[in-house]
Design an enzyme around this catalytic site. Structure first.
Site, PDB file in Angstrom:
ATOM      1  N   LYS A 255       0.871  -1.181   0.000  1.00 43.31           N
ATOM      2  CA  LYS A 255       0.000   0.000   0.000  1.00 43.31           C
ATOM      3  C   LYS A 255       0.907   1.230   0.000  1.00 43.31           C
ATOM      4  CE  LYS A 255      -1.808   2.735   3.077  1.00 43.31           C
ATOM      5  NZ  LYS A 255      -1.676   4.024   2.370  1.00 43.31           N
TER       6      LYS A 255
ATOM      7  N   GLY B 282       7.284   5.589   8.242  1.00 40.41           N
ATOM      8  CA  GLY B 282       6.439   6.768   8.436  1.00 40.41           C
ATOM      9  C   GLY B 282       6.731   7.398   9.787  1.00 40.41           C
ATOM     10  N   SER B 283       5.731   8.030  10.355  1.00 40.68           N
ATOM     11  CA  SER B 283       5.957   8.770  11.601  1.00 40.68           C
ATOM     12  C   SER B 283       6.027   7.813  12.795  1.00 40.68           C
ATOM     13  CB  SER B 283       4.831   9.772  11.828  1.00 40.68           C
ATOM     14  OG  SER B 283       3.650   9.083  12.183  1.00 40.68           O
TER      15      SER B 283
ATOM     16  N   GLY C 190       3.798   4.539  13.686  1.00 39.89           N
ATOM     17  CA  GLY C 190       4.532   3.303  13.925  1.00 39.89           C
ATOM     18  C   GLY C 190       4.087   2.627  15.211  1.00 39.89           C
TER      19      GLY C 190
ATOM     20  N   GLU D 262      10.376   1.886  10.412  1.00 42.12           N
ATOM     21  CA  GLU D 262      11.416   2.856  10.054  1.00 42.12           C
ATOM     22  C   GLU D 262      10.786   4.226  10.256  1.00 42.12           C
ATOM     23  OE1 GLU D 262      14.513   1.799   9.383  1.00 42.12           O
ATOM     24  OE2 GLU D 262      14.650   3.954   9.689  1.00 42.12           O
TER      25      GLU D 262
ATOM     26  N   CYS E 215      13.783  11.428   6.170  1.00 47.30           N
ATOM     27  CA  CYS E 215      13.922  11.084   7.581  1.00 47.30           C
ATOM     28  C   CYS E 215      15.378  11.226   8.002  1.00 47.30           C
ATOM     29  CB  CYS E 215      13.350   9.706   7.886  1.00 47.30           C
ATOM     30  SG  CYS E 215      13.997   8.434   6.867  1.00 47.30           S
TER      31      CYS E 215
ATOM     32  N   GLN F 227       0.743  19.207   5.358  1.00 47.34           N
ATOM     33  CA  GLN F 227       2.138  19.132   5.779  1.00 47.34           C
ATOM     34  C   GLN F 227       2.753  20.540   5.805  1.00 47.34           C
ATOM     35  OE1 GLN F 227       2.855  16.181   6.777  1.00 47.34           O
ATOM     36  NE2 GLN F 227       4.993  16.584   7.340  1.00 47.34           N
TER      37      GLN F 227
ATOM     38  N   GLU G  43      10.546  16.096  15.152  1.00 47.53           N
ATOM     39  CA  GLU G  43      10.788  16.016  13.712  1.00 47.53           C
ATOM     40  C   GLU G  43       9.854  16.993  12.992  1.00 47.53           C
ATOM     41  OE1 GLU G  43       9.702  12.375  11.481  1.00 47.53           O
ATOM     42  OE2 GLU G  43      11.741  12.507  10.671  1.00 47.53           O
TER      43      GLU G  43
HETATM   44  C1  UN1 Z   1      14.231   8.511   3.952  1.00 51.74           C
HETATM   45  O1  UN1 Z   1      14.266   9.725   4.040  1.00 51.74           O
HETATM   46  O2  UN1 Z   1      13.227   7.906   4.426  1.00 51.74           O
HETATM   47  O3  UN1 Z   1      20.024   8.277   3.050  1.00 51.74           O
HETATM   48  C2  UN1 Z   1      15.224   7.691   3.245  1.00 51.74           C
HETATM   49  C3  UN1 Z   1      19.285   8.968   2.358  1.00 51.74           C
HETATM   50  C4  UN1 Z   1      18.461   8.303   1.296  1.00 51.74           C
HETATM   51  C5  UN1 Z   1      17.276   7.617   1.876  1.00 51.74           C
HETATM   52  C6  UN1 Z   1      16.454   8.453   2.796  1.00 51.74           C
HETATM   53  N1  UN1 Z   1      19.293   7.336   0.593  1.00 51.74           N
HETATM   54  O4  UN1 Z   1      19.212  10.165   2.497  1.00 51.74           O
END
Ligand code: UN1
Length: 498
Positions: free
Chosen positions: A177, A230-231, A235, A252, A286, A333, A387
């Site tokens: 999804k 995601g957040s 999670g 993650e 992230c 956002q 974040e």
């Molecule tokens: C992400 O922002 O969820 O290391 C992944 C990095 C990228 C992946 C980021 N290769 O900045």
């Protein structure tokens, strides 16, 4: 403008409408008048059908030799490379980031295709000596079954590839999804796999929203693994929903990634690094550099130069080759980021540049925010702890290396961190003491390569890693096998003690 394409769910190799007949639109964040595609607004009925299709495809896919599964990935890689230009443009239209970055996102998926394709000829286990004569033993990976994958909008092709390809090479089937803001890129990647010979039902796509489509996937009794990016708040919810079924869950989640710049650093290099780390992908990674921790000796000069760089960045439509920073993914956002900017000011941080939405002209119909820098940020302020996921950089000043490490570690997250210094001893101490899943020396916090484990400590996840060979651990179960060729009953050492 041409009519937007209508995308259907992919279930058991068929393109089908949602059971309810409902759809939703995905719009271009740089120009919200433009509908990028129309997607199925799915619910539990669609998820149930997709999981059943994945389960039906599983016995055959599980037994296909792994090198053959890998060959499909190699062929798909060739197709993806051929389609790079078109797919990158489509990704920029749905996600907003500039073309060079969507090209990079696609290349990350390409790398993953080659890497996992290669794993088809490895998937190494162990062979070990036995305690007993004429006995042989080894460990092998076995697939787990049906995987449910829920992916975010910021890496619309790379992150689906991080989850799908290790799952597939291990012999699992799956339902994905993708994020409702950016599903088209998942379709493009899957189309390459289909054109490369992927059998029906091995990969199923169901689009929709978290509560209506994500939740039934997470709760499904016949789904063995959930992998979610995601957040941290979502999670936690995923973990709760999955718990009654005892399925494996890989998360993650968020980051609040620090870059430390010591007095002895190469400042020009650090400047390049922080500009890219903080404002690349409009700060929507992230791994984005969201805290800059500078040592007092260079703080004033360096802050000044960072602001100069941030003000010089060209913000615009990612399809415009002149633009360096694209829009925020959607209005909600954007409002969230603007709200954090307000919080920062209320907390007493000093706003040095940016801080507002860009409107008018080329920005009139999109969700643009000017690159924003705050100074005089104290470690406990919310803009130093939470974040933000946007083009907002918080600068904190420290007196020593030791204090820099303490401040860097003193957040709930632990994804990525970085240090700029010319002192090799300090660099090694930082590598040892920064408690994050990824550490960079003289490079920004972004830019992880796919053949090393990716993930973080503390609230960034739950101990799993994506990418690298570690990703295989999520998508397989170990099986230890003992073969006795002595012709007699040999009791194991523990049952045979003197
Ligand atoms: C992400 O922002 O969820 O290391 C992944 C990095 C990228 C992946 C980021 N290769 O900045």
């Amino acid at each position: 403008m041409s009519e937007p394409r209508v995308y259907h769910n992919l279930i058991g190799g068929e393109w089908v409408a949602s059971a309810s007949g409902k759809t939703f639109e995905s719009r271009n964040p740089a120009d919200s008048r433009e509908v990028v595609g129309i997607f199925q607004d799915s619910s539990a009925d669609d998820i149930n059908a997709a999981v059943a299709a994945a389960r039906t495809a599983y016995p055959t896919w599980r037994l296909m030799p792994a090198p053959k599964r890998g060959e499909i990935m190699f062929r798909a890689a060739q197709l993806l490379r051929d389609r790079k230009e078109q797919y990158s443009r489509e990704m920029t239209r749905e996600m907003g980031k500039v073309l060079s970055e969507t090209g990079g996102d696609l290349v990350e998926a390409l790398d993953m295709l080659y890497f996992c394709g290669g794993e088809g000829r490895r998937l190494h286990g162990q062979t070990t000596p036995s305690e007993l004569p004429n006995k042989w033993q080894l460990s092998i990976r076995q697939p787990v079954g049906v995987c449910g994958l829920i992916t975010p909008w910021n890496f619309p092709m790379a992150i689906p590839s991080w989850k799908m390809l290790p799952a597939l090479i291990c012999g699992n089937t799956l339902v994905i999804k993708p994020a409702e803001d950016t599903p088209a890129s998942t379709y493009n990647l899957v189309q390459c796999l289909i054109d490369a010979g992927l059998p029906p039902g091995v990969v199923n796509i169901v689009t929709g929203y978290g509560p209506s489509a994500g939740q039934p996937l997470v709760e499904h009794l016949d789904v063995n693994i959930i992998s979610f990016t995601g957040s941290t708040a979502t999670g936690r919810r995923v973990t709760e929903l999955a718990a009654p079924t005892m399925k494996r869950v890989s998360l993650e989640l968020g980051g609040k990634n620090p870059m430390i710049v010591l007095d002895d650093a190469d400042l020009e290099l650090a400047l390049e690094g922080v500009t890219w780390g903080a404002f690349g992908t409009t700060g929507q990674r992230c791994t984005a550099t969201s805290r800059l921790i500078v040592q007092r000796g260079i703080a004033q000069e360096f802050t000044h130069r960072v602001v100069e760089r941030a003000q010089g960045l060209r913000v615009g439509n990612g399809l415009d080759t002149d633009a360096q920073v694209g829009p925020i993914i959607n209005q909600r956002q954007m409002e969230r980021v603007l709200n954090y900017i307000e919080i920062g000011q209320q907390e007493g941080a000093r706003l040095l540049c940016g801080g507002q939405r860009l409107t008018g002209g080329a920005h009139a119909h999109g969700w643009f925010i000017a690159p924003t820098v705050f100074a005089d940020v104290r470690p406990q302020m919310r803009i130093a702890q939470e974040e933000i996921f946007g083009p907002v950089l918080s600068i904190l000043t420290v007196d020593s290396f030791e204090q820099a490490i303490t401040v860097a570690n003193d957040v709930q997250y632990g994804l990525s961190s970085s240090i700029y210094t010319r002192d090799v001893n300090k660099a090694y101490q930082a590598m040892r003491d920064l408690y994050t899943g990824i550490v960079y020396v003289n490079a920004p916090t972004i830019g992880a390569e796919i053949h090393l484990p990716f993930g973080g400590t503390k609230a960034t996840g739950n101990g799993h890693r994506e990418a690298g060979q570690q990703a295989l651990d999520l998508f397989s179960e170990w099986k230890s096998i003992y073969v006795d060729y002595s012709g007699g009953l040999q009791r194991a050492q523990i049952d045979n003690a003197e």
